[in-house]
Design an enzyme around this catalytic site. Sequence first.
Site, short mmCIF file in Angstrom:
data_model
loop_
_atom_site.label_atom_id
_atom_site.label_comp_id
_atom_site.label_asym_id
_atom_site.label_seq_id
_atom_site.Cartn_x
_atom_site.Cartn_y
_atom_site.Cartn_z
N ASP A 1 -2.11 9.22 -7.91
CA ASP A 1 -3.47 9.17 -7.35
C ASP A 1 -4.47 8.49 -8.29
O ASP A 1 -5.65 8.82 -8.28
CB ASP A 1 -4.00 10.59 -7.02
CG ASP A 1 -3.01 11.41 -6.22
OD1 ASP A 1 -2.55 10.88 -5.20
OD2 ASP A 1 -2.70 12.55 -6.62
N HIS B 1 -1.02 5.06 -0.58
CA HIS B 1 -1.84 4.04 -1.24
C HIS B 1 -2.98 3.64 -0.32
O HIS B 1 -2.77 3.09 0.75
CB HIS B 1 -0.97 2.83 -1.63
CG HIS B 1 -0.01 3.16 -2.73
ND1 HIS B 1 0.92 2.28 -3.22
CD2 HIS B 1 0.14 4.30 -3.46
CE1 HIS B 1 1.60 2.87 -4.20
NE2 HIS B 1 1.15 4.09 -4.34
#
EC number: 6.3.4.4
Length: 432
Positions: free
Chosen positions: A15, A43
């Site tokens: 992340d 993503h």
Amino acid sequence: MAAKNVVVIGTQWGDEGKGKIVDWLTDRAQGVVRFQGGHNAGHTLVVGGKKTVLHLIPSGILRDNVTCYIGNGVVLAPDALLKEMDMLEAAGVDVASRLKISEACPLIMPHHVALDQAREIAKGAGKIGTTGRGIGPAYEDKVARRALRLQDLFHRERFAAKLGEVLDHHNFMLKNYYKVEVVSFNQTLDGMMAMAERLKPMVADVPRSLYEANKAGGNLLFEGAQGTLLDIDHGTYPFVTSSNCTAGGAATGSGVGPSAMHYVLGITKAYTTRVGSGPFPTELFDDVGQYLGEKGHEFGATTGRQRRCGWFDAAALKRSIQINGVSGLCVTKLDVLDGLETVRVCVGYKIDGEACDILPVGAESITNVEPIYEDLPGWSDTTVGVQMFDKLPQKAQTYLKRMEELCEVPVDVVSTGPDRVETIVRRHPYEA
């Protein structure tokens, strides 16, 4: 001009904002390669204000002239792939003619998902916090040499014979140990065969394709998923994923030799987050932790789970830099720190009274460490959308310079917002 290859790696627990940076870098790449993980990655890309979340298809798909590759190190869920393709093609993105998938990819199948979910339920409070998508069990089958691979899908009899053996093994566990429903052989076989025809045109000898692309002068970009501290070997074991998310994984997971990896870009947030279980030395349980989570919109792109937030950990980053051979850093989400009076940086830990300046190995060694902090002055002016380093608030510049000193690696790129243009470039990875 000789081709140049760049590897993008998350240096924390995932992340870190890799999707945006990969999308930005594809301007200079002719090919983008996923080399590990599966559809557990999330993503997020923002282009012209429009948000797209990709789980399996490389982030380069949003650039018209870029070829995307899924390497042998990825575990492939055909249903998830086709669903993602449909979503993109409905939005006008041509996927089928630009995606090449390694014939050696192990397949994620219904029994893997059933096992993943049954295990997490059985573990109760001791769970790892997987996404429940069958990633771990699919990698286990690969290592146990019983995986069905993409190339098997185009030979019905061969596929059926292997599937029968694998299901005998896994259904025994599901029924007798986990006491849950078994997976149907006929349903699985028919379901997988129904997807074979759509997948067939995209199957390729990916190592050869990548070699030929480089030979023709094409730059490649290797897109890591998850992060170094989740790596199966180098992460906070056992609270890790099942693949190698480090730069070494780019070579093994794609079939491109390590000498062809010319630059490794390590992505790090200006603070730290973690999803799921496992040790997290700088985790905050106060108002600042809450502030970082809310301002940084810290919710997982794949699971929607709230991320745990904490201060920037230079000692953990140092470990990642050494493992990956990081050439330069990209710092993301600097703007989330805007407005804080003091910004803290973890420079090491106390372990049984002894000082240590690098993250220890394995979860057990990290659980009881006490972070050693250095306090730096915060800044009140906004950093959002700034595109020149010297236009950043002076104290934000000081913060980034201190990061460089502590980690002994240059900060080459700074992300100041989710859009491609909100980026400060001090040294471009393709020009370094």
